[in-house]
Design a protein around this motif. Structure first.
Motif, PDB file in Angstrom:
ATOM      1  N   LEU A 693      23.140  40.515  35.562  1.00 48.00           N
ATOM      2  CA  LEU A 693      24.030  39.813  34.634  1.00 48.00           C
ATOM      3  C   LEU A 693      25.412  40.451  34.608  1.00 48.00           C
ATOM      4  N   LEU A 694      25.449  41.771  34.606  1.00 46.42           N
ATOM      5  CA  LEU A 694      26.731  42.467  34.604  1.00 46.42           C
ATOM      6  C   LEU A 694      27.513  42.188  35.878  1.00 46.42           C
ATOM      7  N   HIS A 695      26.828  42.109  37.004  1.00 41.57           N
ATOM      8  CA  HIS A 695      27.534  41.897  38.267  1.00 41.57           C
ATOM      9  C   HIS A 695      28.015  40.453  38.408  1.00 41.57           C
ATOM     10  N   ILE A 696      27.324  39.497  37.784  1.00 40.40           N
ATOM     11  CA  ILE A 696      27.855  38.129  37.763  1.00 40.40           C
ATOM     12  C   ILE A 696      29.186  38.099  37.019  1.00 40.40           C
ATOM     13  N   THR A 697      29.224  38.753  35.873  1.00 39.86           N
ATOM     14  CA  THR A 697      30.462  38.793  35.083  1.00 39.86           C
ATOM     15  C   THR A 697      31.551  39.578  35.807  1.00 39.86           C
ATOM     16  N   HIS A 698      31.159  40.694  36.402  1.00 33.33           N
ATOM     17  CA  HIS A 698      32.148  41.519  37.103  1.00 33.33           C
ATOM     18  C   HIS A 698      32.694  40.789  38.331  1.00 33.33           C
ATOM     19  N   GLY A 699      31.861  39.945  38.964  1.00 30.12           N
ATOM     20  CA  GLY A 699      32.342  39.163  40.100  1.00 30.12           C
ATOM     21  C   GLY A 699      33.459  38.213  39.705  1.00 30.12           C
ATOM     22  N   GLN A 700      33.335  37.628  38.504  1.00 32.53           N
ATOM     23  CA  GLN A 700      34.407  36.772  38.005  1.00 32.53           C
ATOM     24  C   GLN A 700      35.698  37.573  37.777  1.00 32.53           C
ATOM     25  N   TRP A 701      35.549  38.791  37.303  1.00 29.59           N
ATOM     26  CA  TRP A 701      36.722  39.640  37.062  1.00 29.59           C
ATOM     27  C   TRP A 701      37.396  40.022  38.381  1.00 29.59           C
ATOM     28  N   ILE A 702      36.606  40.335  39.397  1.00 31.91           N
ATOM     29  CA  ILE A 702      37.171  40.674  40.701  1.00 31.91           C
ATOM     30  C   ILE A 702      37.902  39.462  41.294  1.00 31.91           C
ATOM     31  N   TYR A 703      37.266  38.287  41.230  1.00 31.48           N
ATOM     32  CA  TYR A 703      37.893  37.055  41.740  1.00 31.48           C
ATOM     33  C   TYR A 703      39.220  36.814  41.027  1.00 31.48           C
ATOM     34  N   ARG A 704      39.225  36.976  39.718  1.00 33.49           N
ATOM     35  CA  ARG A 704      40.445  36.743  38.938  1.00 33.49           C
ATOM     36  C   ARG A 704      41.533  37.723  39.322  1.00 33.49           C
ATOM     37  N   ASN A 705      41.183  39.005  39.502  1.00 33.27           N
ATOM     38  CA  ASN A 705      42.191  40.019  39.821  1.00 33.27           C
ATOM     39  C   ASN A 705      42.770  39.820  41.215  1.00 33.27           C
ATOM     40  N   ILE A 706      41.907  39.461  42.183  1.00 34.20           N
ATOM     41  CA  ILE A 706      42.426  39.205  43.529  1.00 34.20           C
ATOM     42  C   ILE A 706      43.362  37.998  43.507  1.00 34.20           C
ATOM     43  N   SER A 707      42.980  36.991  42.741  1.00 39.26           N
ATOM     44  CA  SER A 707      43.831  35.802  42.659  1.00 39.26           C
ATOM     45  C   SER A 707      45.186  36.114  42.044  1.00 39.26           C
ATOM     46  N   LYS A 708      45.218  37.128  41.197  1.00 39.19           N
ATOM     47  CA  LYS A 708      46.475  37.425  40.501  1.00 39.19           C
ATOM     48  C   LYS A 708      47.276  38.527  41.169  1.00 39.19           C
ATOM     49  N   HIS A 709      46.615  39.543  41.720  1.00 39.88           N
ATOM     50  CA  HIS A 709      47.340  40.735  42.162  1.00 39.88           C
ATOM     51  C   HIS A 709      47.329  40.934  43.672  1.00 39.88           C
ATOM     52  N   HIS A 710      46.814  39.989  44.456  1.00 36.91           N
ATOM     53  CA  HIS A 710      46.825  40.158  45.910  1.00 36.91           C
ATOM     54  C   HIS A 710      48.260  40.322  46.397  1.00 36.91           C
ATOM     55  N   ALA A 711      48.422  41.212  47.392  1.00 32.30           N
ATOM     56  CA  ALA A 711      49.776  41.575  47.817  1.00 32.30           C
ATOM     57  C   ALA A 711      50.547  40.404  48.408  1.00 32.30           C
ATOM     58  N   THR A 712      49.882  39.453  49.044  1.00 30.41           N
ATOM     59  CA  THR A 712      50.593  38.332  49.668  1.00 30.41           C
ATOM     60  C   THR A 712      50.196  36.979  49.102  1.00 30.41           C
ATOM     61  N   LEU A 713      48.919  36.857  48.641  1.00 33.43           N
ATOM     62  CA  LEU A 713      48.436  35.565  48.177  1.00 33.43           C
ATOM     63  C   LEU A 713      48.211  35.518  46.670  1.00 33.43           C
ATOM     64  N   GLY A 714      48.501  36.611  45.958  1.00 30.62           N
ATOM     65  CA  GLY A 714      48.292  36.644  44.527  1.00 30.62           C
ATOM     66  C   GLY A 714      49.262  35.776  43.757  1.00 30.62           C
ATOM     67  N   MET A 715      48.857  35.415  42.522  1.00 26.10           N
ATOM     68  CA  MET A 715      49.678  34.538  41.700  1.00 26.10           C
ATOM     69  C   MET A 715      51.033  35.159  41.407  1.00 26.10           C
ATOM     70  N   ILE A 716      51.054  36.444  41.109  1.00 25.08           N
ATOM     71  CA  ILE A 716      52.320  37.103  40.773  1.00 25.08           C
ATOM     72  C   ILE A 716      53.255  37.082  41.983  1.00 25.08           C
ATOM     73  N   ARG A 717      52.685  37.393  43.152  1.00 34.06           N
ATOM     74  CA  ARG A 717      53.517  37.409  44.353  1.00 34.06           C
ATOM     75  C   ARG A 717      54.035  36.004  44.676  1.00 34.06           C
ATOM     76  N   LYS A 718      53.197  34.992  44.502  1.00 37.04           N
ATOM     77  CA  LYS A 718      53.635  33.619  44.753  1.00 37.04           C
ATOM     78  C   LYS A 718      54.722  33.205  43.771  1.00 37.04           C
ATOM     79  N   THR A 719      54.579  33.599  42.522  1.00 39.38           N
ATOM     80  CA  THR A 719      55.598  33.268  41.524  1.00 39.38           C
ATOM     81  C   THR A 719      56.926  33.916  41.872  1.00 39.38           C
ATOM     82  N   GLU A 720      56.877  35.166  42.287  1.00 40.97           N
ATOM     83  CA  GLU A 720      58.103  35.859  42.681  1.00 40.97           C
ATOM     84  C   GLU A 720      58.728  35.203  43.913  1.00 40.97           C
ATOM     85  N   ARG A 721      57.877  34.755  44.869  1.00 39.60           N
ATOM     86  CA  ARG A 721      58.409  34.117  46.074  1.00 39.60           C
ATOM     87  C   ARG A 721      59.083  32.790  45.725  1.00 39.60           C
TER      88      ARG A 721
END
Length: 744
Positions: A693-721
């Motif tokens: 159960l903990l790893h299901i929840t943690h998987g969502q957190w990892i997916y969210r963080n990669i989507s936001k903080h990825h160096a080239t494909l993250g949301m923040i980087r896309k917004t800055e671009r």
């Protein structure tokens, strides 16, 4: 330190006992002062290590079981003075004033202040400026009360006594000896008074009274006639007198005092059971009598063998041990014994150690009762090599983090007085699986018999494990102190258990006051199972779980509040003011696909690991609802699962996905596992479920963080671009002269 050295024959052990006895006299209690409530009694004690230890015990909700003698009440209807003061609502400085005067008067009980008759106060006791150190057999602390203290003291007795000066409830006969050294005694047969002062006995006889005819004993005057060198009369009774310049007057006389009576057992079996851990000797069988066993030990023809047993699948809190004494001269088993232990620390290794402890304690008790002076020997055998090694060690100190530290401390105490020369032999267990009875050696046969006895003991323990074991049932022989929490003994390191309980108390306060939980909901959670899972996780993973549980995760909403971040939306679905709860409810297709994949893996695991079919169905359906449907709305749930459904519904779906599970899930799955062929225990099953159960929840957190903080494909980087491209387009519309200097 206290568990390590209490009542040991070393300087620290003697210092601890002296400190505890002084604390007892200082607060004025009859029993162990560490068992008294710290509030308000703790404010009467001098600040020292023992006082801090006492405060910690009460603050953490721990219980001590100690081999500490209680001072028995000397007379019928007797009471402790400080107990009376607390019941009369004395608090703060007034309570300390009463206590200071009590210490100065060298008194503990009401009988220490009462006259010989027990109906009134002794006017010679508790007076200001009088030294009472010679009137007691105890060494009271030095106390010098102020004038205000004496005024409070006199007011206390005035409030307690009746208007005519008598006690509300008179004292009766003497029941036990008293620490008070009674000074005056009266012999009715010889009509004399005896004064016992500074080890000298003085005799007083009746003298003519010129002021009045001698009418009653209370008006008779007695004068000193000399020392008493012969044997004192046998009818002496304690007496209160009124002292005059040259004579004394008999005021009241009381019942005869009692003498100390020895309660030493007169047979070996009573002597064996007189110590803690008498539950170890409930199933002893000595068909030829104890004298045969004593002779075998004395002649060196005794072999003592033990073995342990444990059925983890049926009940993980029960283990057992069996042991025998075999005489090589008679070629017979002359003594058999078995017992079971119920507690959190149960296991096969603990069962082996308990059997070895029983053997050593039995030898030590034989020596103490029959007066062995040494020169005897015995052979001790066991199929656990590590247990044999631990049992023969003669340590001065048991490491604090040791498992089964309580058994090791008891063995250390036994070795400090054991005179028998023991030879330790390792025997291979379960040889009946490979050899016939004729091929087995005598040690292997004895080990087989011990294994049978241990298994029988485990069966008895399983049948009675549903009954809560009292703390005395968990105390070991030769164990003088043990720490308990919630009725369960802490057999290993106390530090980790205390830290866990402190954290649980703080978490309970946080969940109730900050998160709005009901107290009953918090108390119904299986926090122990969750703690076992998290204790094996890295520190950063545990930190993330605690942040997610409390809502202090680094979500968009929190980042804006803490650091003024502009990126407050969910990186996947774009929801503004993303919070901790949104983590498991994001409608993004990618996030949902990951969630569904992980839940499918969990469903397969539930089916493959002998999960109760109804529970497996409920859990899978409940998780897939993502909190949109209440558990109570599942209409096809059998009645025996209603309690689980109700309690888990109160906990909530989000908390369930963080491994917070109601404790009613455990017995449901345990019953199903007992009827299956699986070797999996309910503890293992719960640990794996919470982990998934903990790893299901943690998987969502990892997916969210990669989507936001990825160096080239993250949301923040896309917004800055995107912002950069817009700025380039704007500058491209300008003439070269209009382009700012820093953008050229």
């Amino acid at each position: 330190m206290f568990l390590q050295h209490w009542d040991m024959p070393n300087p620290i052990g003697r210092l601890l006992r002296a400190s505890l006895e002084t604390l007892q006299l200082e607060i004025g209690c009859a029993g162990n002062p560490l068992l008294e409530p710290f509030d308000p009694m703790g404010k009467l004690a001098t600040h020292c290590w023992m006082t801090s230890f006492w405060e910690g015990i009460c603050a953490f909700g721990l219980q001590l079981q100690m081999d500490y003698p209680e001072i028995p009440m000397p007379r019928e209807n007797d009471r402790c003075i400080m107990t009376l003061a607390i019941q009369m609502h004395y608090r703060g400085e007034d309570l300390r004033s009463v206590n200071r005067c009590r210490i100065s008067s060298c008194s503990i009980f009401l009988s220490d202040m009462a006259s010989a008759s027990g109906r009134t106060l002794d006017q010679t006791r508790g007076q200001q400026g009088v030294d009472y150190t010679g009137s007691t057999s105890y060494d009271f602390p030095i106390e010098r009360p102020s004038q205000r203290d004496w005024e409070v003291w006199r007011g206390f007795w005035s409030s307690y006594c009746l208007p005519d000066g008598t006690l509300p409830c008179g004292l009766g006969k003497w029941k036990n000896t008293t620490h008070r050294r009674w000074e005056w005694f009266y012999s009715a047969g010889e009509d004399i008074l005896i004064q016992c002062s500074d080890g000298v006995n003085w005799q007083y006889r009746q003298c003519p009274d010129s002021s009045s005819g001698i009418a009653t004993r209370s008006t008779r005057h007695y004068a000193r006639v000399g020392r008493v060198f012969q044997e004192l009369p046998g009818d002496l009774c304690p007496t209160s007198v009124i002292c005059h310049p040259d004579t004394v007057t008999l005021e009241t006389q009381g019942p005869d005092m009692v003498e100390t009576v020895s309660n030493d057992p007169d047979d070996f079996w009573s002597y064996l059971s007189s110590d803690n851990g008498d539950w170890m000797w409930d199933q002893l069988n000595c068909p030829l009598g104890i004298d045969v066993v004593v002779e075998a030990i004395a002649n060196g023809t005794a072999i003592l063998v033990t073995d342990g047993s444990y059925n983890r699948k049926v009940d993980s809190k029960v283990c057992g041990a069996g042991w025998v004494v075999h005489c090589t001269k008679l070629n017979k088993i002359v003594l058999e014994g078995s017992f079971y232990y119920v507690g959190d620390g149960a296991g096969s290794y603990r069962g082996e150690l308990l059997g070895l402890l029983a053997i050593h304690v039995f030898l030590c008790k034989l020596e103490g009762f029959y007066g062995f002076e040494g020169g005897h020997s015995a052979q001790i055998a066991c199929d656990n090599l590590s247990g044999l090694f631990k049992s023969k060690e003669r340590r001065k100190k048991i490491p604090p983090g040791s498992k089964n530290a309580d058994i090791l401390r008891s063995l250390r105490r036994v070795h400090s007085s054991l005179k028998c020369k023991c030879t330790y032999v390792h025997v291979y267990g379960h040889q009946d699986r490979h050899k016939t009875w004729e091929q087995m050696s005598i040690l292997e046969r004895l080990n087989y018999r011990c294994d049978e006895l241990a298994k029988q003991a485990v069966k008895r323990g399983i049948h009675s494990s549903h009954i809560a074991s009292p703390m005395t049932r968990q105390m070991l022989p030769m164990e003088t102190v043990a720490v308990f929490h919630g009725g369960q003994k802490i057999s290993g390191e106390c530090g980790s258990e205390i830290r866990y309980q402190i954290g649980k108390v703080e978490a309970r306060d946080f969940y109730i006051t900050k998160l709005g939980w009901y107290a009953a909901v918090f108390d119904n959670v299986d926090w122990t199972a969750r703690d076992k899972v998290l204790s094996r996780k890295p520190d950063m993973f545990r930190l993330w779980v605690f942040k997610q549980s409390s809502g202090f995760i680094s979500s968009g909403k929190n980042m804006r509040r803490w650091f003024g971040s502009e990126h407050t939306q969910c990186p996947n679905c774009g929801k503004e003011d993303e919070d901790a709860q949104h983590l498991m409810h994001c409608p993004d297709p990618g996030r949902y696909a990951l969630f569904r994949e992980e839940v499918q893996k969990l469903t397969v695991w539930l089916e493959m690991n002998h999960t109760d079919p109804v529970l497996a169905k409920i859990i899978s359906r409940y998780i897939m609802t993502r909190g949109s449907t209440r558990l109570a709305d599942f209409h096809d749930v059998p009645p025996e699962y209603y309690k689980f459904v109700y309690e888990q519904q109160l906990i909530g779906w989000d908390n369930f996905m963080l491994g917070i599970i109601t404790s009613t899930l455990r017995p449901l799955q345990h019953c199903h596992l007992l009827g299956s062929s699986s070797l999996l225990t309910v503890d293992d099953w719960l640990n794996q479920l919470i982990n998934k159960l903990l790893h299901i929840t943690h998987g969502q957190w990892i997916y969210r963080n990669i989507s936001k903080h990825h160096a080239t494909l993250g949301m923040i980087r896309k917004t800055e671009r995107r912002a950069m491209l817009l700025e380039i387009d704007r500058l491209a519309q300008l003439t070269p002269e209009e382009v700012p200097e820093d953008s050229r």
